[in-house]
Structure formats: C-alpha cells, structure tokens
Design a protein around this motif. Sequence first.
Motif, PDB file in Angstrom:
ATOM      1  N   ILE A   1       3.568  -3.043 -11.025  1.00  0.00           N
ATOM      2  CA  ILE A   1       2.298  -2.301 -10.928  1.00  0.00           C
ATOM      3  C   ILE A   1       1.137  -3.166 -11.402  1.00  0.00           C
ATOM      4  CG2 ILE A   1       1.028  -0.304 -11.809  1.00  0.00           C
ATOM      5  CD1 ILE A   1       3.754   1.178 -11.919  1.00  0.00           C
ATOM      6  N   SER A   2       1.342  -3.925 -12.472  1.00  0.00           N
ATOM      7  CA  SER A   2       0.274  -4.763 -13.016  1.00  0.00           C
ATOM      8  C   SER A   2      -0.141  -5.859 -12.046  1.00  0.00           C
ATOM      9  CB  SER A   2       0.727  -5.399 -14.337  1.00  0.00           C
ATOM     10  OG  SER A   2       0.958  -4.409 -15.320  1.00  0.00           O
ATOM     11  N   GLU A   3       0.802  -6.314 -11.218  1.00  0.00           N
ATOM     12  CA  GLU A   3       0.531  -7.429 -10.305  1.00  0.00           C
ATOM     13  C   GLU A   3       0.002  -6.976  -8.951  1.00  0.00           C
ATOM     14  OE1 GLU A   3       4.247  -9.444 -10.171  1.00  0.00           O
ATOM     15  OE2 GLU A   3       4.112 -10.176 -12.256  1.00  0.00           O
ATOM     16  N   MET A   4      -0.117  -5.676  -8.723  1.00  0.00           N
ATOM     17  CA  MET A   4      -0.577  -5.170  -7.434  1.00  0.00           C
ATOM     18  C   MET A   4      -2.078  -5.337  -7.283  1.00  0.00           C
ATOM     19  SD  MET A   4       1.404  -1.762  -6.235  1.00  0.00           S
ATOM     20  CE  MET A   4       0.244  -1.663  -4.887  1.00  0.00           C
ATOM     21  N   GLU A   5      -2.479  -6.235  -6.404  1.00  0.00           N
ATOM     22  CA  GLU A   5      -3.907  -6.499  -6.204  1.00  0.00           C
ATOM     23  C   GLU A   5      -4.607  -5.341  -5.503  1.00  0.00           C
ATOM     24  OE1 GLU A   5      -4.083 -10.105  -4.028  1.00  0.00           O
ATOM     25  OE2 GLU A   5      -3.326 -11.363  -5.663  1.00  0.00           O
ATOM     26  N   GLU A   6      -3.861  -4.553  -4.712  1.00  0.00           N
ATOM     27  CA  GLU A   6      -4.468  -3.471  -3.943  1.00  0.00           C
ATOM     28  C   GLU A   6      -4.925  -2.299  -4.811  1.00  0.00           C
ATOM     29  OE1 GLU A   6      -1.524  -4.745  -3.531  1.00  0.00           O
ATOM     30  OE2 GLU A   6      -1.155  -5.366  -1.464  1.00  0.00           O
ATOM     31  N   LEU A   7      -4.379  -2.186  -6.008  1.00  0.00           N
ATOM     32  CA  LEU A   7      -4.714  -1.054  -6.879  1.00  0.00           C
ATOM     33  C   LEU A   7      -6.035  -1.296  -7.592  1.00  0.00           C
ATOM     34  CD1 LEU A   7      -1.329  -0.195  -8.641  1.00  0.00           C
ATOM     35  CD2 LEU A   7      -2.527   1.186  -6.964  1.00  0.00           C
ATOM     36  N   ASP A   8      -6.877  -0.248  -7.612  1.00  0.00           N
ATOM     37  CA  ASP A   8      -8.097  -0.374  -8.403  1.00  0.00           C
ATOM     38  C   ASP A   8      -7.722  -0.179  -9.874  1.00  0.00           C
ATOM     39  OD1 ASP A   8      -8.714   2.522  -9.380  1.00  0.00           O
ATOM     40  OD2 ASP A   8      -8.269   2.768  -7.240  1.00  0.00           O
ATOM     41  N   PRO A   9      -8.540  -0.680 -10.800  1.00  0.00           N
ATOM     42  CA  PRO A   9      -8.198  -0.650 -12.228  1.00  0.00           C
ATOM     43  C   PRO A   9      -7.892   0.751 -12.777  1.00  0.00           C
ATOM     44  CG  PRO A   9     -10.038  -2.133 -11.853  1.00  0.00           C
ATOM     45  CD  PRO A   9      -9.789  -1.420 -10.546  1.00  0.00           C
ATOM     46  N   VAL A  10      -8.614   1.757 -12.288  1.00  0.00           N
ATOM     47  CA  VAL A  10      -8.396   3.117 -12.788  1.00  0.00           C
ATOM     48  C   VAL A  10      -7.023   3.621 -12.373  1.00  0.00           C
ATOM     49  CG1 VAL A  10      -9.173   5.512 -12.676  1.00  0.00           C
ATOM     50  CG2 VAL A  10     -10.850   3.665 -12.828  1.00  0.00           C
ATOM     51  N   ASN A  11      -6.679   3.421 -11.106  1.00  0.00           N
ATOM     52  CA  ASN A  11      -5.380   3.863 -10.603  1.00  0.00           C
ATOM     53  C   ASN A  11      -4.251   3.106 -11.302  1.00  0.00           C
ATOM     54  OD1 ASN A  11      -3.510   5.199  -9.078  1.00  0.00           O
ATOM     55  ND2 ASN A  11      -4.351   4.617  -7.104  1.00  0.00           N
ATOM     56  N   ARG A  12      -4.445   1.810 -11.501  1.00  0.00           N
ATOM     57  CA  ARG A  12      -3.422   1.010 -12.171  1.00  0.00           C
ATOM     58  C   ARG A  12      -3.209   1.515 -13.605  1.00  0.00           C
ATOM     59  NH1 ARG A  12      -5.507  -3.486 -11.481  1.00  0.00           N
ATOM     60  NH2 ARG A  12      -4.267  -4.236  -9.722  1.00  0.00           N
ATOM     61  N   TYR A  13      -4.300   1.770 -14.296  1.00  0.00           N
ATOM     62  CA  TYR A  13      -4.202   2.257 -15.678  1.00  0.00           C
ATOM     63  C   TYR A  13      -3.476   3.605 -15.720  1.00  0.00           C
ATOM     64  CZ  TYR A  13      -5.549   4.121 -20.219  1.00  0.00           C
ATOM     65  OH  TYR A  13      -5.517   4.685 -21.482  1.00  0.00           O
TER      66      TYR A  13
ATOM     67  N   LEU B   1       5.142   6.220  -9.054  1.00  0.00           N
ATOM     68  CA  LEU B   1       5.522   4.968  -9.711  1.00  0.00           C
ATOM     69  C   LEU B   1       6.418   4.116  -8.814  1.00  0.00           C
ATOM     70  CD1 LEU B   1       6.228   6.511 -13.231  1.00  0.00           C
ATOM     71  CD2 LEU B   1       4.223   5.183 -12.562  1.00  0.00           C
ATOM     72  N   VAL B   2       7.419   4.750  -8.201  1.00  0.00           N
ATOM     73  CA  VAL B   2       8.300   3.963  -7.331  1.00  0.00           C
ATOM     74  C   VAL B   2       7.574   3.582  -6.039  1.00  0.00           C
ATOM     75  CG1 VAL B   2      10.418   4.950  -8.289  1.00  0.00           C
ATOM     76  CG2 VAL B   2       9.380   6.013  -6.279  1.00  0.00           C
ATOM     77  N   ALA B   3       6.638   4.405  -5.603  1.00  0.00           N
ATOM     78  CA  ALA B   3       5.843   4.053  -4.414  1.00  0.00           C
ATOM     79  C   ALA B   3       5.011   2.810  -4.694  1.00  0.00           C
ATOM     80  CB  ALA B   3       4.944   5.219  -4.014  1.00  0.00           C
ATOM     81  N   ALA B   4       4.387   2.752  -5.868  1.00  0.00           N
ATOM     82  CA  ALA B   4       3.590   1.582  -6.234  1.00  0.00           C
ATOM     83  C   ALA B   4       4.462   0.335  -6.304  1.00  0.00           C
ATOM     84  CB  ALA B   4       2.899   1.822  -7.576  1.00  0.00           C
ATOM     85  N   ALA B   5       5.647   0.481  -6.882  1.00  0.00           N
ATOM     86  CA  ALA B   5       6.562  -0.661  -6.975  1.00  0.00           C
ATOM     87  C   ALA B   5       7.015  -1.115  -5.592  1.00  0.00           C
ATOM     88  CB  ALA B   5       7.769  -0.290  -7.836  1.00  0.00           C
ATOM     89  N   GLN B   6       7.288  -0.166  -4.706  1.00  0.00           N
ATOM     90  CA  GLN B   6       7.739  -0.499  -3.352  1.00  0.00           C
ATOM     91  C   GLN B   6       6.638  -1.193  -2.551  1.00  0.00           C
ATOM     92  OE1 GLN B   6      10.760  -0.285  -2.267  1.00  0.00           O
ATOM     93  NE2 GLN B   6      10.601  -0.492  -0.035  1.00  0.00           N
ATOM     94  N   LEU B   7       5.399  -0.849  -2.824  1.00  0.00           N
ATOM     95  CA  LEU B   7       4.269  -1.475  -2.113  1.00  0.00           C
ATOM     96  C   LEU B   7       4.197  -2.976  -2.351  1.00  0.00           C
ATOM     97  CD1 LEU B   7       1.390   1.139  -2.454  1.00  0.00           C
ATOM     98  CD2 LEU B   7       2.181   0.109  -0.321  1.00  0.00           C
ATOM     99  N   THR B   8       4.763  -3.435  -3.448  1.00  0.00           N
ATOM    100  CA  THR B   8       4.729  -4.875  -3.730  1.00  0.00           C
ATOM    101  C   THR B   8       5.553  -5.660  -2.718  1.00  0.00           C
ATOM    102  OG1 THR B   8       6.622  -4.762  -5.269  1.00  0.00           O
ATOM    103  CG2 THR B   8       4.423  -4.462  -6.201  1.00  0.00           C
ATOM    104  N   LYS B   9       6.413  -4.992  -1.963  1.00  0.00           N
ATOM    105  CA  LYS B   9       7.214  -5.672  -0.939  1.00  0.00           C
ATOM    106  C   LYS B   9       6.400  -5.972   0.315  1.00  0.00           C
ATOM    107  CE  LYS B   9      11.517  -3.551  -2.542  1.00  0.00           C
ATOM    108  NZ  LYS B   9      12.049  -4.792  -3.112  1.00  0.00           N
ATOM    109  N   LYS B  10       5.209  -5.344   0.409  1.00  0.00           N
ATOM    110  CA  LYS B  10       4.254  -5.615   1.494  1.00  0.00           C
ATOM    111  C   LYS B  10       4.881  -5.440   2.883  1.00  0.00           C
ATOM    112  CE  LYS B  10       1.586  -8.843  -1.356  1.00  0.00           C
ATOM    113  NZ  LYS B  10       0.516  -7.873  -1.634  1.00  0.00           N
ATOM    114  N   ARG B  11       5.470  -4.282   3.112  1.00  0.00           N
ATOM    115  CA  ARG B  11       6.033  -3.955   4.423  1.00  0.00           C
ATOM    116  C   ARG B  11       5.065  -3.030   5.150  1.00  0.00           C
ATOM    117  NH1 ARG B  11      12.063  -2.679   1.979  1.00  0.00           N
ATOM    118  NH2 ARG B  11      12.681  -4.873   1.661  1.00  0.00           N
ATOM    119  N   PRO B  12       4.419  -3.509   6.209  1.00  0.00           N
ATOM    120  CA  PRO B  12       3.372  -2.737   6.895  1.00  0.00           C
ATOM    121  C   PRO B  12       3.827  -1.359   7.351  1.00  0.00           C
ATOM    122  CG  PRO B  12       3.405  -5.009   7.676  1.00  0.00           C
ATOM    123  CD  PRO B  12       4.607  -4.842   6.813  1.00  0.00           C
ATOM    124  N   GLU B  13       5.079  -1.245   7.796  1.00  0.00           N
ATOM    125  CA  GLU B  13       5.557   0.037   8.316  1.00  0.00           C
ATOM    126  C   GLU B  13       5.707   1.093   7.224  1.00  0.00           C
ATOM    127  OE1 GLU B  13       9.274  -2.380   7.277  1.00  0.00           O
ATOM    128  OE2 GLU B  13       7.254  -2.736   8.064  1.00  0.00           O
TER     129      GLU B  13
END
Length: 250
Positions: A122-134, A223-235
């Motif tokens: 979650i901390s490494e996700m560039e797509e997340l804005d700071p408020v959402n990440r926090y 939380l798991v959705a955010a973690a899964q997004l790090t895999k960068k799968r467009p579909e």
Amino acid sequence: MARELISKNATKSVYRDGDKAVKVFCKGFPKAEVLNEALISARVEAIGGINIPSIQAVSVEEDGCWSITRDYIEGKTLTELMKEKPDKRDEYLNQMVELQLMIHSKTCPLLNKLKDKMARQISEMEELDPVNRYDLLTRLDSTPKHIKLCHGDFQPDNIIVKEDGTMYVVDWVHATQGNASADVARTYLLFCLTDQAAAEKYMDLFCEKTGTAKRYVQQWLPLVAAAQLTKKRPEEKELLQSWLNVCDYQ
C-alpha cells in the motif's frame, strides 16, 4: 525424456521433466525472488500435514536463467474439474474451503507477516492519493494480529486434484502468517474477477463453517484490493479501484 512445456507467462515457463516440474524464470529475473520462493515453499513443506510438491533443486540453466525443480503432481486443477463437471461445483467449493481451513490451522513462524507485506504494498502504490493511503494503512494497523498460515493466492488454479481425489496446493510464493480472513478476502476477490456467483458461495461457506461474520471478512476487501492493484493488471483495475473507497459493508 524431453521437457514438455506446461505453462508460460511473461516471467516464467513451467516444464514437465519426467516425475519433476521445472519452473524456469526469464533472463534477468531477480535471483533474490527465486531463492525466496524456494525458501517459502521449503518452510511450508517442513510444517507437514499439507500436500505440497516437494522442492528438489534450485539451479541455473545453461542459458543463465534460474530454475526451481519440484515434484510433478499428476492430476487436474480444480478449475478444470469445475468446468468439466459444473453440477459438482458446490461440492468442489466445499472441499476447497475445508482445505483452506486446514491450512489456516497451521502456523509457520519463520514466514513474513501478512500485515507487514500489505503495508509495504500500500505504501508503494503511486496511484493512491495520500489521504486514501493513510486511511488504508490506518485500517490495516487496527486489524487483529493473527499468526495463521495464509497461502496468499488460494484459488482453484492452484489446487491440483489427483485421480484418487487427493488435493495438492501449489504456488506458495505469497504465503505469509497472519489473519485468515485476509486470506479469504483475497480468494473472494480472485473469484469476483471471473465468477461472482462462485465468489458469494465461497464466502458463505467459509463464514458458515467458521462462525465468522461476513462483515469481518469484508473489512479486508479494500486492503486486499489495494495490494492486488500493485500487480498492475489492466483487466482487474476497474473492479479493484471500485473497492478502495468502500468504508462499510452491510
């Protein structure tokens, strides 16, 4: 006997070589990740009581690519069986949940902690804005600390069923110790990407068998959705992003 290609993707190819399965990683694949995958599998194997292909070797191929050699398990994936016998899907889902509960009954103290891994993702996700990440990190920090063995990618594709019905669980690279409901939320998410009806049936079975409130599992979904997004799968992106801002479930 010549190697037979079983599967292939952008980072690895898996071959059958007699009674062994050889996973060959692409050139330049990080050595540390190969060794870590083998170490995780070996640690889970050492627990005992779980049917898992035994690691036989970690090697460097003639072309310089790293490989991991395991026992080859003859059988079909649970995904294949569900497609071949749709009338038995509920039975297979029930067996799958029972298998996952058995895994959760184990502990493996040398594995990384699930919450630590998710916090890094979650901390490494560039797509997340700071408020959402926090917000996500705060939610993660407030979740109960458990030490159950979690597969991390538990889905029908990673369950091989032998002809006698024995089930083997493969692909332990994401295994951690943590909260079982987080592991279940991830499996639910993976089902949702392909089969919403199966996802709901799976969730209901787990909650019924364990006496767990569905709301307790659902709190892990953002939380798991955010973690899964790090895999960068467009579909997967649209569905996963739709879960990030969901604060409460009914």
